[in-house]
Design an enzyme around this catalytic site. Structure first.
Site, PDB file in Angstrom:
ATOM      1  N   LYS A   1     -12.243  -2.574   1.695  1.00 23.60           N
ATOM      2  CA  LYS A   1     -11.780  -1.829   0.526  1.00 23.60           C
ATOM      3  C   LYS A   1     -12.669  -2.151  -0.675  1.00 23.60           C
ATOM      4  CE  LYS A   1      -7.267  -1.629   2.675  1.00 23.60           C
ATOM      5  NZ  LYS A   1      -7.707  -2.191   3.969  1.00 23.60           N
TER       6      LYS A   1
ATOM      7  N   HIS B   1      -5.046  -4.984  -0.273  1.00 26.88           N
ATOM      8  CA  HIS B   1      -5.162  -4.015  -1.370  1.00 26.88           C
ATOM      9  C   HIS B   1      -5.171  -4.659  -2.752  1.00 26.88           C
ATOM     10  CE1 HIS B   1      -4.761  -0.234   0.924  1.00 26.88           C
ATOM     11  NE2 HIS B   1      -4.064  -0.977   1.761  1.00 26.88           N
TER      12      HIS B   1
ATOM     13  N   SER C   1       0.795  -1.219   0.000  1.00 26.46           N
ATOM     14  CA  SER C   1       0.000   0.000   0.000  1.00 26.46           C
ATOM     15  C   SER C   1       0.829   1.272   0.000  1.00 26.46           C
ATOM     16  CB  SER C   1      -0.938   0.013   1.214  1.00 26.46           C
ATOM     17  OG  SER C   1      -0.201   0.012   2.417  1.00 26.46           O
TER      18      SER C   1
END
Length: 611
Positions: A461, A429, A401
């Site tokens: 996310k 991610h 990230s």
């Protein structure tokens, strides 16, 4: 838009009502699992009759005391002969520091007494001089099941084969425990050492403000240091860039106060947080199940909604089964802390997330970082250390990230197989953002999913919710479901979060992922053309702009904010000193014109801020 308006009827309804139940012939019958060999948990209720039966003669006010020499940490391992039960030397003084204090490790059974007394003293935080052989661990010393487990682990280091179950029986005394340990003792204590110094609570009462610096959190030196760093951030006149209050959903734009900003500061990669279908699913779930499952899932906190979410995640990943937990950070902490322990080693990428480091600390395993994405160094560490440890866990991230690059997964899997290590991949991610259909680095590299022992990911996310998950083989997940502390002892996912993630999983399409990829590639190419330093970012929607100096980074972030663009500044300790950066999270919802404007404004302000 038209696509969003038409969507709610499908995923929202399916997320709550679900498909028809499986036929009876397809249901898996329940089974009783044995306790985990890694982390047994024993619980019982001790009633009044059990307490009385523990010692029918009753305990005198001052029971006879057994004094033993404490084993120094570095002095274990010498062979010993098993002995009988321990007794103090006749007529010997039982007071600590007394010249007549006996060395019980030299008597028959004394070694067992030393092991037991040291273990009880350390686990219960009792001075050795306060322990007596007739004391009952539960009722007299207040040991609960977790303390008894710790006691059992300490004793097992010296007495392999010791009957573990005996430790958890109500009424067990120190004397009886010594008798049980003696026949199994294989590691004798080190030679006698002087008695322990007096415990802190035995010292005279402190005078004045002797402990003022530690008697309240406000007095901690780290609090003062934190405040100094905080003041330094805004010393140049820039606004404080964190904890701004946003109004409404953050997608490609956000509203702060009365102003709309172009946002590159959220993880809403696919724009599914705020999607009408996801929102509708949440409303229906809350109407049906309430706002909380109100218990651990092992007990009364299980809901069909969460079970179907786990099946959907497993299918999405291409693994046998998944386990959903309430926090992504806590998922890493509890998983690593459960799978490895003392005597094991964790090798992790130097840029690993804090949750991986906290999991290592919890586990008690040795920890060694290897240079970011340096598989040659990882191979060297495995070659040099694999034989020295019971288990070795390799912990990497799918997409990093801070740098926006991918792990070299095929190379790491090859090393895992060659050296007989475990492999955990954190896809916080990369899930939903990488691969043709958003199924993560496993799909991107086309690897066999069984080559990774634990696929970890978050729901906060791309899945537009909150929580974490662990995907693996059916056998592994079944074991975790019954033994993982962060799952067994935690409340289950809220119905709203489960419904949101389930609806989002049905909306993650190749078309959305391609739109995200186009936007990320456009941002990256424009930044490169403008001469901006983007490091190793590639194949992810994360694009850093490296500025190096913290003050310069803050000035640029502040100027972008004034011009209507949000990108969060990242400083040490989140990144190495001198590698401060602005971090841009691109979404599928960003328009080409907005991306071009953002990069243009960024390039202007970086140039104006100078070196």
């Amino acid at each position: 838009d038209g696509e969003r308006a038409a969507a709610p009827a499908g995923p929202a309804a399916r997320a709550v009502s679900g498909p028809a139940p499986l036929p009876a012939t397809e249901r898996t019958p329940p089974c009783t699992l044995p306790p985990s060999p890694l982390a047994p948990r024993h619980h019982w209720v001790v009633d009044a009759s059990a307490r009385e039966a523990a010692d029918p003669t009753g305990h005198p006010e001052e029971p006879p005391r057994v004094v033993a020499t404490v084993l120094p940490s570095a002095g274990r391992g010498a062979p010993a002969s098993p002995g009988g039960s321990a007794r103090p030397a006749p007529g010997a003084s039982a007071q600590p520091g007394s010249a007549a204090q006996p060395d019980v490790s030299a008597e028959p059974g004394g070694a067992a007494a030393s092991v037991v007394l040291e273990a009880v003293s350390r686990t219960g935080v009792f001075p050795l001089s306060d322990l007596g052989e007739r004391m009952v661990l539960t009722t007299d010393l207040g040991f609960d099941s977790l303390m008894l487990q710790e006691l059992d682990i300490i004793i097992a280091r010296h007495a392999p084969g010791f009957p573990t179950e005996e430790t958890f029986k109500p009424g067990l005394t120190i004397g009886r425990l010594t008798e049980l340990v003696a026949p199994h003792l294989t590691h004798a204590p080190a030679p006698a050492v002087p008695p322990l110094p007096r415990e802190p609570w035995e010292t005279p009462a402190p005078r004045g403000d002797e402990y003022a610096a530690t008697a309240g959190v406000d007095g901690f030196p780290e609090v003062r240091q934190f405040e100094e760093r905080l003041d330094a951030i805004t010393a140049g006149g820039a606004d404080f860039p964190y904890f701004r209050v946003h109004r409404g959903t953050i997608r490609d734009t956000t509203v702060i106060g009365d102003r709309e900003y172009l946002s590159f500061g959220s993880y809403n990669y696919l724009g599914l947080s705020g999607h009408p279908a996801v929102t509708a699913a949440v409303h229906e779930a809350v109407d049906r199940y309430g706002t909380s499952v109100s218990a651990s899932r092992v007990l009364s906190g299980e809901r069909e909604l969460t079970v179907r979410l786990e099946r959907a995640l497993a299918a999405f990943l291409g693994v046998d089964d998944c386990l959903a937990l309430v926090s992504g950070h806590a998922t890493n902490v509890t998983a690593i802390g459960h799978v490895v322990g003392a005597g094991d080693l964790v090798l992790h990428d130097a840029l690993a997330h804090d949750s991986i480091l906290q999991g290592c600390a919890l586990s008690g395993a040795a920890r060694r970082p290897f240079a970011h994405n340096d598989t040659d160094q990882l191979a060297h560490m495995l070659r040099a250390n694999r034989s020295r440890f019971r288990r070795v866990l390799i912990a990497v991230e799918g997409a990093y990230s801070m740098d926006g690059d991918l792990v070299d997964l095929p190379a790491v899997i090859e090393l895992k197989k060659r050296y007989g290590a475990l492999l955990m991949v954190d896809e916080a991610h990369s899930i939903g953002t990488v691969g043709e259909h958003g199924r993560g680095v496993g799909e991107f590299f086309g690897v066999d999913r069984s080559g990774v022992d634990l696929w970890m990911g978050t729901l906060s996310k791309a899945f537009a919710s909150c929580g974490g998950y662990l995907g693996s083989s059916a056998r592994m997940v079944r074991w975790l479901r019954h033994t993982l502390p962060g799952f067994v002892y935690s409340v289950g996912l809220t119905p709203a979060n489960a419904a949101a993630a389930l609806a989002a999983s049905e909306l993650i399409t190749a078309e959305r992922v391609r739109a995200l990829r186009r936007n990320a590639e456009l941002f990256l190419s424009l930044a490169a053309s403008a001469g901006l330093a983007t490091g190793s970012s590639a194949h992810t929607p994360i694009v850093p702009c490296l500025l190096g100096d913290s003050a310069r980074t803050l000035r640029v972030a502040d100027r972008l904010y004034e011009r209507g663009v949000i990108a969060d500044p990242i400083f040490h300790p989140a990144v190495e000193e001198g590698l401060s950066r602005l971090r841009f999270f691109v979404t599928s919802e960003h328009r080409e014109g907005d991306i071009r404007r953002a990069v243009s404004v960024l390039a202007q302000e970086v140039s104006a801020a100078g070196g």
